[in-house]
Design a protein around this motif. Structure first.
Motif: not given
Length: 470
Positions: A56-63, A389-399
């Protein structure tokens, strides 16, 4: 990163006083706090794994951003130090610490998404190595920054592997209690023996983040409440009403550090968002506190950083040491901005307000779209600012949008909390005529950009015609 204003302490300086003793563990005083329950809950981790598995987008791009980072590799080997120094005039070695912590966090996050045990093992090895060797943080006043930043980050990495069979949870808790927390708690109490306004908001916010993370990770309810109370009513510039002293007509909240420079204003927003997210995952709504004051401040910084015009009320703060030199400094207007400057802070905040709470927040969503996919430590340069910041918010916080404020939230833990079901007032977003997003339509444009939808260009053209673009 920040520097002390005139009252730095020389090499080898230690804490100003005996560390404040931590309170009785929460499990002795009531229901335990939620775990995992710092920046990521079990539901968050399960969502990430399921979405990435489905492509799923944008999770895959974040990962993909995560797996490409050199810190997220299972071959990472830690280099623990007995004493970490940060600040001029000392043998600075704090870069070793923040690189290792980010490697632990990234490997732990990668494990939860992919299920690859090697990454969990690497995270555990890094954290165990440091908890078995680190005994102190020393240096100039910058040691307080090291305690705050790397304390909340260590706790977040450790929270992700706390159930791993080889992880030494007890020793990690002792490291938080005895090394990171005492300096952060002391800073909130004494501010390095300076007048309380000597330090800009970021200094307080690093300390609040560390104290809150310590309380949650160590199941210390009184420590959690200490951080929450300071966020609401603290005397220093990092409490919410001092960091955002003015709310302008139309709903933008003036971020006081915008009168200093863009980089530190972005840092402050990221740290306050981190505090709000960790509190939220324990049933404490700081995001919505004081009529969503943080939303108004974050919107202000997002608009300004993207090139928009924002008002600023001249602010004079006292500086100096108690019983020593004194002076003052006035910020009379917003600093200049570079629209290309970013930090991985926007996805978490934008998703909370627009998806969890269903509020329009166009400047946040545009900033999040522009920064996507967000990376983490190592993706924003080698210096310390790129690891704040620890970051990776596109992966971690998209909902996805959730109906009802509490639909995706964990049950309150019993810690001091506000009424969670009340929606923030609509004044959190600029009024009609000032901003396209007053109707919420700007959010569709922003999130479409993050997802790669082709109609975005036309939406941005419309924004320029409305006089916003920058």
């Amino acid at each position: 990163m920040l520097k002390a204003t005139g009252i730095g302490i020389g090499a080898g300086a230690t804490a100003l006083a005996t560390p404040t003793a931590l309170a009785t563990p929460a499990d002795a005083a009531g229901a335990p706090l939620a775990h995992p329950g710092l920046l990521h809950t079990r539901a968050d981790l399960d969502r990430m794994a399921a979405k990435v598995k489905a492509g799923a987008r944008p999770y895959a791009a974040g990962f993909a951003k995560l797996t490409a980072n050199r810190h997220a590799q299972s071959g990472w080997r830690p280099n623990p130090q007995a004493v970490v120094y940060r600040g001029s005039g000392t043998p600075e070695n704090y870069r070793i610490l923040y690189n290792d912590i980010h490697a632990a966090y990234q490997n732990a996050l990668r494990y939860h998404v992919s299920g690859e045990e090697a990454h969990a093992d690497t995270a555990v090895a890094i954290l165990n190595a440091w908890s078995g060797k680190l005994t102190g943080l020393e240096g100039s006043a910058d040691r307080f920054l090291a305690a705050g930043l790397y304390g909340y980050q260590f706790a977040n990495a450790a929270e992700l592997v706390r159930e791993h069979g080889d992880f030494d949870l007890g020793r990690a808790r002792e490291l938080m209690r005895n090394v990171f927390h005492p300096l952060s708690d002391d800073f909130l109490t004494r501010h390095n023996n300076a007048v309380v306004t000597n330090y800009w908001p970021n200094w307080d916010l690093t300390a609040i983040a560390c104290v809150l993370a310590t309380g949650i990770f160590c199941d210390e309810r009184a420590v959690v409440e200490r951080a929450v109370e300071y966020f609401k009513h603290g005397d220093g510039m990092g409490s919410v009403r001092h960091a955002i002293p003015v709310v302008h007509e139309g709903g933008l909240g003036e971020w006081v550090e915008a009168g200093r420079d863009q980089g530190h204003a972005l840092l402050g927003v990221g740290l306050m968002g981190t505090v709000c997210e960790m509190a939220w995952n324990q049933g404490i709504d700081l995001y919505g506190y004081d009529d969503s004051r943080f939303l108004k401040g974050a919107q202000y910084v997002a608009k300004w950083s993207l090139g928009g015009d924002v008002p600023y009320t001249a602010n004079t703060r006292r500086k100096g040491a108690i019983g020593g030199w004194s002076g003052s400094e006035t910020a009379s207007g917003v600093a200049g901005v570079d629209p290309s400057m970013t930090r991985p802070i926007w996805a978490m905040i934008a998703n909370h307000y627009t998806k969890r709470r269903g509020l329009p927040a166009s400047y946040l969503t545009r900033a999040a779209a522009k920064a996507a996919p967000e990376g983490g430590g190592g993706d924003y340069g080698p210096n310390s600012g790129g690891f704040d910041q620890l970051g990776f918010g596109t992966l971690a916080f998209t909902r996805g949008r959730v109906e009802g404020a509490a639909a995706e939230a964990p049950s309150p833990s019993g810690a001091a909390s506000d009424a969670r079901g009340a929606r923030p007032h609509a004044s959190a977003t600029p009024v009609p005529g000032d901003d396209l997003a007053a109707t919420g339509s700007g959010d569709a444009v922003g999130w479409a950009a993050a997802a790669g939808v082709g109609a975005v260009a036309g939406g941005l053209l419309l924004l320029r015609r409305r006089g916003w673009g920058g």
